[in-house]
Design an enzyme around this catalytic site. Structure first.
Site, PDB file in Angstrom:
ATOM      1  N   SER A 129     -16.519  15.775  -4.110  1.00  0.00           N
ATOM      2  CA  SER A 129     -17.400  15.960  -2.952  1.00  0.00           C
ATOM      3  C   SER A 129     -17.416  17.419  -2.531  1.00  0.00           C
ATOM      4  CB  SER A 129     -16.863  15.117  -1.802  1.00  0.00           C
ATOM      5  OG  SER A 129     -17.503  15.448  -0.596  1.00  0.00           O
ATOM      6  N   TYR A 153      -9.588  12.199   3.899  1.00  0.00           N
ATOM      7  CA  TYR A 153     -10.536  11.844   2.835  1.00  0.00           C
ATOM      8  C   TYR A 153     -10.747  13.040   1.893  1.00  0.00           C
ATOM      9  CZ  TYR A 153     -14.987  11.312   0.462  1.00  0.00           C
ATOM     10  OH  TYR A 153     -15.972  11.314  -0.500  1.00  0.00           O
ATOM     11  N   LYS A 157      -9.791  13.872  -2.356  1.00  0.00           N
ATOM     12  CA  LYS A 157     -10.680  14.396  -3.413  1.00  0.00           C
ATOM     13  C   LYS A 157     -10.052  15.632  -4.069  1.00  0.00           C
ATOM     14  CE  LYS A 157     -13.829  11.297  -3.111  1.00  0.00           C
ATOM     15  NZ  LYS A 157     -13.938  10.308  -4.191  1.00  0.00           N
TER      16      LYS A 157
HETATM   17  P1  NAD Z   1     -19.538   3.143  -1.956  1.00  0.00           P
HETATM   18  O1  NAD Z   1     -18.498   2.739  -0.967  1.00  0.00           O
HETATM   19  O2  NAD Z   1     -20.907   2.581  -1.802  1.00  0.00           O
HETATM   20  O3  NAD Z   1     -19.029   2.813  -3.434  1.00  0.00           O
HETATM   21  C1  NAD Z   1     -17.672   2.803  -3.787  1.00  0.00           C
HETATM   22  C2  NAD Z   1     -17.404   1.496  -4.528  1.00  0.00           C
HETATM   23  O4  NAD Z   1     -16.045   1.471  -4.929  1.00  0.00           O
HETATM   24  C3  NAD Z   1     -17.643   0.263  -3.659  1.00  0.00           C
HETATM   25  O5  NAD Z   1     -18.408  -0.684  -4.375  1.00  0.00           O
HETATM   26  C4  NAD Z   1     -16.236  -0.259  -3.379  1.00  0.00           C
HETATM   27  O6  NAD Z   1     -16.215  -1.671  -3.238  1.00  0.00           O
HETATM   28  C5  NAD Z   1     -15.498   0.213  -4.609  1.00  0.00           C
HETATM   29  N1  NAD Z   1     -14.062   0.406  -4.427  1.00  0.00           N
HETATM   30  C6  NAD Z   1     -13.422   1.099  -3.443  1.00  0.00           C
HETATM   31  N2  NAD Z   1     -12.095   1.063  -3.645  1.00  0.00           N
HETATM   32  C7  NAD Z   1     -11.883   0.344  -4.780  1.00  0.00           C
HETATM   33  C8  NAD Z   1     -10.720  -0.041  -5.493  1.00  0.00           C
HETATM   34  N3  NAD Z   1      -9.511   0.287  -5.078  1.00  0.00           N
HETATM   35  N4  NAD Z   1     -10.888  -0.762  -6.615  1.00  0.00           N
HETATM   36  C9  NAD Z   1     -12.109  -1.111  -7.060  1.00  0.00           C
HETATM   37  N5  NAD Z   1     -13.237  -0.784  -6.423  1.00  0.00           N
HETATM   38  C10 NAD Z   1     -13.126  -0.071  -5.286  1.00  0.00           C
HETATM   39  O7  NAD Z   1     -19.585   4.738  -1.953  1.00  0.00           O
HETATM   40  P2  NAD Z   1     -20.626   5.731  -2.649  1.00  0.00           P
HETATM   41  O8  NAD Z   1     -21.395   6.395  -1.569  1.00  0.00           O
HETATM   42  O9  NAD Z   1     -21.341   5.064  -3.747  1.00  0.00           O
HETATM   43  O10 NAD Z   1     -19.606   6.803  -3.214  1.00  0.00           O
HETATM   44  C11 NAD Z   1     -19.130   6.745  -4.545  1.00  0.00           C
HETATM   45  C12 NAD Z   1     -18.123   7.856  -4.744  1.00  0.00           C
HETATM   46  O11 NAD Z   1     -18.721   9.104  -4.448  1.00  0.00           O
HETATM   47  C13 NAD Z   1     -16.893   7.754  -3.849  1.00  0.00           C
HETATM   48  O12 NAD Z   1     -15.777   8.174  -4.614  1.00  0.00           O
HETATM   49  C14 NAD Z   1     -17.166   8.748  -2.750  1.00  0.00           C
HETATM   50  O13 NAD Z   1     -15.980   9.269  -2.190  1.00  0.00           O
HETATM   51  C15 NAD Z   1     -17.928   9.810  -3.505  1.00  0.00           C
HETATM   52  N6  NAD Z   1     -18.819  10.610  -2.668  1.00  0.00           N
HETATM   53  C16 NAD Z   1     -19.764   9.974  -1.884  1.00  0.00           C
HETATM   54  C17 NAD Z   1     -20.605  10.733  -1.080  1.00  0.00           C
HETATM   55  C18 NAD Z   1     -21.621  10.072  -0.178  1.00  0.00           C
HETATM   56  O14 NAD Z   1     -22.065  10.704   0.770  1.00  0.00           O
HETATM   57  N7  NAD Z   1     -22.032   8.832  -0.443  1.00  0.00           N
HETATM   58  C19 NAD Z   1     -20.507  12.132  -1.090  1.00  0.00           C
HETATM   59  C20 NAD Z   1     -19.553  12.734  -1.907  1.00  0.00           C
HETATM   60  C21 NAD Z   1     -18.716  11.956  -2.695  1.00  0.00           C
HETATM   61  C1  WQD Z   2     -25.382  15.434   8.083  1.00  0.00           C
HETATM   62  C2  WQD Z   2     -25.884  16.223   9.293  1.00  0.00           C
HETATM   63  C3  WQD Z   2     -24.479  15.988  11.231  1.00  0.00           C
HETATM   64  C4  WQD Z   2     -25.275  11.697  11.809  1.00  0.00           C
HETATM   65  C5  WQD Z   2     -20.470  13.641   5.076  1.00  0.00           C
HETATM   66  C6  WQD Z   2     -19.015  13.801   4.673  1.00  0.00           C
HETATM   67  C7  WQD Z   2     -18.921  14.420   3.315  1.00  0.00           C
HETATM   68  C8  WQD Z   2     -19.751  13.661   2.282  1.00  0.00           C
HETATM   69  C9  WQD Z   2     -21.149  13.407   2.772  1.00  0.00           C
HETATM   70  C10 WQD Z   2     -18.370  12.110   1.084  1.00  0.00           C
HETATM   71  C11 WQD Z   2     -24.777  16.932  10.062  1.00  0.00           C
HETATM   72  C12 WQD Z   2     -25.846  15.376  11.479  1.00  0.00           C
HETATM   73  C13 WQD Z   2     -25.267  12.988  11.334  1.00  0.00           C
HETATM   74  C14 WQD Z   2     -25.882  11.441  13.071  1.00  0.00           C
HETATM   75  C15 WQD Z   2     -26.431  13.776  13.258  1.00  0.00           C
HETATM   76  N1  WQD Z   2     -19.212  12.368   2.009  1.00  0.00           N
HETATM   77  N2  WQD Z   2     -25.837  14.011  12.034  1.00  0.00           N
HETATM   78  N3  WQD Z   2     -26.450  12.492  13.735  1.00  0.00           N
HETATM   79  O1  WQD Z   2     -21.210  15.398   7.565  1.00  0.00           O
HETATM   80  O2  WQD Z   2     -22.614  16.666   5.884  1.00  0.00           O
HETATM   81  O3  WQD Z   2     -21.075  14.915   5.102  1.00  0.00           O
HETATM   82  O4  WQD Z   2     -21.116  12.830   4.080  1.00  0.00           O
HETATM   83  O5  WQD Z   2     -17.804  12.873   0.371  1.00  0.00           O
HETATM   84  O6  WQD Z   2     -17.582  14.428   2.971  1.00  0.00           O
HETATM   85  O7  WQD Z   2     -18.376  14.614   5.620  1.00  0.00           O
HETATM   86  O8  WQD Z   2     -23.108  14.236   6.324  1.00  0.00           O
HETATM   87  O9  WQD Z   2     -24.870  12.649   6.937  1.00  0.00           O
HETATM   88  O10 WQD Z   2     -22.727  12.680   8.284  1.00  0.00           O
HETATM   89  O11 WQD Z   2     -24.320  14.572   8.495  1.00  0.00           O
HETATM   90  O12 WQD Z   2     -26.954  14.684  13.887  1.00  0.00           O
HETATM   91  O13 WQD Z   2     -25.908  10.288  13.558  1.00  0.00           O
HETATM   92  O14 WQD Z   2     -26.463  15.295  10.215  1.00  0.00           O
HETATM   93  O15 WQD Z   2     -23.996  16.626  12.370  1.00  0.00           O
HETATM   94  O16 WQD Z   2     -25.317  18.131  10.550  1.00  0.00           O
HETATM   95  P1  WQD Z   2     -21.958  15.395   6.334  1.00  0.00           P
HETATM   96  P2  WQD Z   2     -23.738  13.434   7.507  1.00  0.00           P
END
Ligand code: NAD
Ligand code: WQD
Length: 347
Positions: A129, A153, A157
């Site tokens: 991330s 969190y 990562k």
């Molecule tokens: P998500 O929660 O929709 O998907 C994660 C999946 O993993 C889920 O289906 C959950 O049931 C499964 N899971 C969690 N723990 C598990 C375990 N111990 N064993 C088996 N399955 C398990 O999340 P997502 O948004 O699809 O994110 C996927 C990956 O990308 C995650 O690692 C997340 O940290 C990373 N990521 C997400 C974002 C975002 O904003 N969505 C941003 C950066 C990184």
């Molecule tokens: C985006 C912008 C908020 C909600 C997060 C995690 C990051 C990654 C992605 C996993 C910001 C603003 C948000 C709301 C708002 N996840 N906002 N009202 O914070 O960039 O990233 O998700 O790895 O680790 O921190 O994403 O969508 O929460 O916010 O004004 O109700 O929207 O302040 O400027 P963020 P976000």
């Protein structure tokens, strides 16, 4: 290739499974459904024309993983590669339940790496991330930028990236890519799969979607006094279908023996363009035809003003770049939300 997709029932994983299958790969999903619904498997089946092989498995369960990796393929290892999406992902929750986050995200990855090593599978794509960059000191952010994390969190990562660095250094047979996602949004253009957060959404796009569909009254915009184009926070939103294609490129690059990729590589996945909260609100209103009422409130603790990627390394190493613009992100997010106002709950 035959690819194990851990967390493949989740938001990004489900889209990636569809793209992998369309590109001729065989996908096997392992998920404990802690943050997803088995109903997504039917939707994936509708999109790819067959039911994907899927196992209810927790990646921390070493015995279950050993059985999965022992599956019979007489001519080769059980899988050619693994994509590891399985993690808990709420920043706020990680501050309240840090041990659960380290157990799930770090111990889970170690269990998975051990199972891979025992089975002779040495190709991994890991979901990292942009949170590992903390508050960036300069923009755009490239992969050499200083790393810092501000919550458990994010620390999970960074720790996993470091584990992969050490594991690859110790074994020349290993190749791993950590993909650092910026802000994934949007949905499959069919409207059949998308993001289905449980409870109140933490992230901006799913919150906007729920306001648009009438589930929530108004958006709270966290801060109107940031040093940005219009005072609201700026992020690099990337369409989940672009992310899914990037995973296919990464897996295929790892599979090419002659490829210059070796050891552990970290690669940004972003568009390279910053969009403010209010710009996203306006783009969504245009795409959906719905008004999004909002109010500007105080800043959210831990937020930063502006984050966007330098995405060039992904093009250089993987031959991938984002193609979908903010209008497509909003259109597809809205199609998913309006077709599935209760997420997968209706089946
Ligand atoms: P998500 O929660 O929709 O998907 C994660 C999946 O993993 C889920 O289906 C959950 O049931 C499964 N899971 C969690 N723990 C598990 C375990 N111990 N064993 C088996 N399955 C398990 O999340 P997502 O948004 O699809 O994110 C996927 C990956 O990308 C995650 O690692 C997340 O940290 C990373 N990521 C997400 C974002 C975002 O904003 N969505 C941003 C950066 C990184
Ligand atoms: C985006 C912008 C908020 C909600 C997060 C995690 C990051 C990654 C992605 C996993 C910001 C603003 C948000 C709301 C708002 N996840 N906002 N009202 O914070 O960039 O990233 O998700 O790895 O680790 O921190 O994403 O969508 O929460 O916010 O004004 O109700 O929207 O302040 O400027 P963020 P976000």
């Amino acid at each position: 290739m035959r690819i194990l997709v851990c967390g493949g029932a989740g938001y990004i994983g489900s889209h990636t499974c569809v793209v992998l299958a369309e590109r001729g790969h065989e996908v096997v999903i392992a998920d404990n459904f802690s943050n997803s619904a088995p109903a997504v498997l039917d939707r994936i089946a509708r999109l790819i024309g067959r039911a994907p092989e899927a196992h209810r498995i927790d990646v921390r369960d070493a015995d279950a993983l050993a059985r999965l990796f022992a599956a019979d393929r007489s001519d080769a290892a059980s899988f050619d590669a693994v994509i590891h999406f399985a993690a808990l992902k709420s920043v706020g929750e990680s501050c309240v339940r840090p041990l659960e986050y380290f157990d799930n995200n770090v111990s889970g990855t170690i269990a998975l790496l051990r199972a891979m090593r025992a089975a002779g599978v040495g190709r991994l794509v890991f979901s990292s991330s942009a949170t590992v960059y903390g508050a960036p000191s300069s923009l755009p952010i490239d992969e050499s930028a200083p790393l810092s994390v501000t919550n458990p969190y994010g620390r999970t990562k960074l720790i996993v990236e470091q584990i992969l660095e050490d594991a690859c250094a110790a074994d020349p047979g290993w190749r791993a890519i950590s993909l650092r996602y910026f802000n994934p949004v949007g949905a499959h253009p069919s409207g059949l799969i998308g993001e289905a957060p449980s409870g109140v959404p933490n992230n901006l796009m799913p919150y906007i979607c729920q306001v648009a569909v009438g589930l929530r009254e108004r958006l709270q915009v966290y801060g109107g006094d940031w040093p940005t184009v219009d005072g609201t926070g700026v992020r690099d939103y990337i369409h989940v279908m672009d992310l899914a294609h990037a995973h296919a490129h990464a897996i295929e690059a790892l599979g090419r023996i002659s490829d210059p990729l070796h050891g552990h590589r970290t690669i940004n996945l972003g568009v390279g363009r910053g969009i403010s909260v209010l710009e996203l609100v306006r783009a969504f209103e245009a795409a959906s035809g719905r008004a999004i009422p909002y109010e500007i409130v105080g800043r959210r603790p831990g937020d930063v003003a502006e984050v966007y990627a330098d995405p060039r390394l992904a093009d250089t190493l993987l031959g991938w770049r984002a193609e979908r613009d903010v209008d497509a992100m909003c259109r597809d997010a809205w199609r998913w939300q309006s077709m599935n106002p209760a997420g997968y709950a209706a089946g």
